[in-house]
Enzyme design. Structure first.
Site, mmCIF file in Angstrom:
data_model
loop_
_atom_site.group_PDB
_atom_site.id
_atom_site.type_symbol
_atom_site.label_atom_id
_atom_site.label_comp_id
_atom_site.label_asym_id
_atom_site.label_seq_id
_atom_site.Cartn_x
_atom_site.Cartn_y
_atom_site.Cartn_z
ATOM 1 C CG HIS A 285 38.315 32.155 40.945
ATOM 2 N ND1 HIS A 285 38.021 31.897 39.629
ATOM 3 C CD2 HIS A 285 39.015 31.081 41.385
ATOM 4 C CE1 HIS A 285 38.528 30.720 39.287
ATOM 5 N NE2 HIS A 285 39.123 30.197 40.327
ATOM 6 C CG ASP A 297 39.113 26.578 38.493
ATOM 7 O OD1 ASP A 297 38.861 27.389 39.392
ATOM 8 O OD2 ASP A 297 40.208 26.520 37.918
ATOM 9 C CD GLU A 331 42.640 31.957 40.845
ATOM 10 O OE1 GLU A 331 43.612 31.452 41.411
ATOM 11 O OE2 GLU A 331 42.154 31.479 39.787
ATOM 12 C CD GLU A 332 41.249 30.078 36.766
ATOM 13 O OE1 GLU A 332 42.467 29.896 36.854
ATOM 14 O OE2 GLU A 332 40.414 29.238 37.126
ATOM 15 C CG ASP A 359 40.096 28.410 43.186
ATOM 16 O OD1 ASP A 359 39.448 27.765 42.347
ATOM 17 O OD2 ASP A 359 41.086 29.108 42.885
HETATM 18 ZN ZN LIG Z 1 40.278 28.427 40.423
#
Ligand SMILES: [Zn+2]
Length: 474
Positions: A285, A297, A331-332, A359
């Site tokens: 992502h 991340d 995504e978050e 991820d």
């Molecule tokens: Zn992530």
């Protein structure tokens, strides 16, 4: 001796040898292909292991773009960065497929206990406190269930403090066990009349950087402000309350939700040479939370999947099937990118033979989990054979955690996790410490080695891995 008399038999021998070789390779074409592919996967694996460019990609993303929460200026720059990067590594069909995303902004965030400042951060999606903040007595709950047992009268008008420690584990399982208080704590506390909810950060390590992360609200319950205390500050609050019952916590949050914004899933491909319609999806992502640089991340995942594409293009390697690299939006705090991808490609999902997402940071791959059609595990184990030399356990059947793959999984598309060592991942996860300093380039090379070998073999395979059985799609 005339030269012709010596060379003629040699020419004949060469012709005969060539003829025999042609006959052999023609007759054993199947064997030859399998052998050649295994060599390519092993060669790719070993090249990546001795120094891939994955760290260069994540350094570029974390430095040039930095934080990129959905809807932000950083998010827009990340989309441009990803399109340019995919073009630079010469992927085909590079495009940004537009996605409507939520747009939330963090503002001022302050907490004090009896005048002493505490390290705190708003949970993503939280409403603001009234101007000037809220101040109230604190009630400690160790879980959602524990809060349920407390009478409403003891909660009304107070701030609930969820003190639920996360346990460190190689598979990151402590996160799932603790994260419910972050996701649903504000709903549970508001239902009992609380004015705010704070949690001990869902993370590991002793740093004073609080961990953010998304929360949920329920339209049937008042939306109350919610925030996370750094782990040492949560421990201090617990001790202070034990020593002096009735202490008041003051909380001020200035966050706000703006109208939806436009972002994009950024996609590029290596078109298959024999079955271009069959797709092996390799995802990560592109968005990140706003506190750090988004290196771990999911800059690490973005870097690995781009490096897989770059390595194959650099060597001019074209597998039987198409490898589609997808950098998902949002995504978050919404998963809108994953949903938009599944909707936009609904008619094509039957042709997705396998999906993978990176991820889980930059720790080395140590296991492989898959959900696929019945009896597909042996085929997946064969594909993963070159990964054994990296210390990675054979494929086993288990649910996967790549959230962007959930809509594909729901449609029955087989999915695979190259499961990374998450022992240290949650020390920096969703904090200001998510920077390049948390990435070991050699570990990232191992992840790249595992991914490139696995994806090459999957895209070169003739096996289709079936569909996930209906009862296992959740
Ligand atoms: Zn992530």
């Amino acid at each position: 001796v005339p030269a012709a008399l010596v060379t003629l038999p040699r020419v004949l021998r060469l012709v005969a040898t060539a003829f025999v070789l042609l006959a052999l390779t023609g007759g054993c074409r199947r064997h030859r292909v399998v052998h050649a592919n295994r060599s390519i996967a092993v060669e790719l694996r070993d090249r990546a292991l001795t120094g891939s460019k994955a760290f260069e990609h994540v350094r570029d993303l974390a430095t040039v773009v930095g934080p990129r929460l959905a809807g932000s200026e950083g998010d827009r720059r990340a989309v441009d960065w990803a399109v340019a990067k995919m073009r630079a590594i010469d992927l085909a069909a590079v495009r940004a497929e537009s996605v409507t995303v939520p747009h939330w902004e963090r503002g001022v965030e302050r907490a004090t206990l009896d005048g002493r400042p505490l390290a705190i951060t708003a949970l993503g999606g939280s409403v603001a406190t009234p101007p000037g903040g809220v101040e109230a007595e604190v009630v400690v709950a160790e879980s959602l269930e524990a809060l349920d047992a407390v009478p409403d009268d003891a909660i009304r008008g107070r701030i609930v403090f969820f003190d639920k420690p996360m346990v460190r584990a190689v598979d990151g399982s402590g996160y799932e066990a603790a994260v419910d208080v972050r996701a649903r704590g504000a709903i549970a506390a508001a239902r009992k009349g609380a004015v705010a909810s704070v949690i001990r950060s869902i993370g590991t390590g002793g740093g004073r950087a609080p961990h953010t992360g998304g929360l949920r609200y329920d339209d049937a319950v008042p939306k109350i402000p919610a925030a996370a205390l750094a782990i040492p500050d949560a421990a201090f609050l617990r001790e202070a309350l034990a020593a002096t019952p009735g202490l008041r916590l003051r909380l001020e949050l200035g966050c706000r939700t703006l109208p939806d914004a436009t972002s994009a899933n950024v996609i590029g491909e290596i078109r298959g040479r024999a079955r271009p319609d069959e797709i092996v999806l390799l995802g990560a992502h592109l968005d990140s939370w706003d506190l750090g640089r988004g290196a771990v991340d999911d800059g690490a995942g973005v870097a690995v999947v781009l490096e897989v594409g770059r390595m194959l293009r650099e060597r001019g390697l074209t597998p039987r099937r198409t490898i589609r690299i997808v950098l998902f939006a949002n995504e978050e705090n919404g998963l809108r990118g994953a949903r938009a991808y599944a909707a936009a490609h609904a008619r094509e999902l039957d042709a997705h033979v396998l999906g993978l997402e990176l991820d889980l940071g930059s720790g080395p791959v140590h296991a492989i989990h898959a959900l696929a059609g019945p009896d597909s595990i042996p085929a997946l184990r064969a594909i993963a054979a070159p990964l054994a030399a990296l210390g990675i356990a054979p494929v086993d059947e288990r649910p996967i955690h790549g959230a962007d793959l959930w809509p594909l999984r729901a449609a029955g598309v087989p999915v695979v996790d190259l499961d990374q060592d998450a022992t240290r991942y949650f020390d920096v996860h969703l904090t200001a410490d998510d920077t390049l300093a948390a990435i070991d380039p050699r570990e990232l090379d191992q992840v790249t080695a595992a991914t490139v070998a696995f994806v090459w073999n999957a895209a070169e395979s003739r096996v289709t891995f079936g569909r996930i059985p209906a009862d296992a799609r959740r």
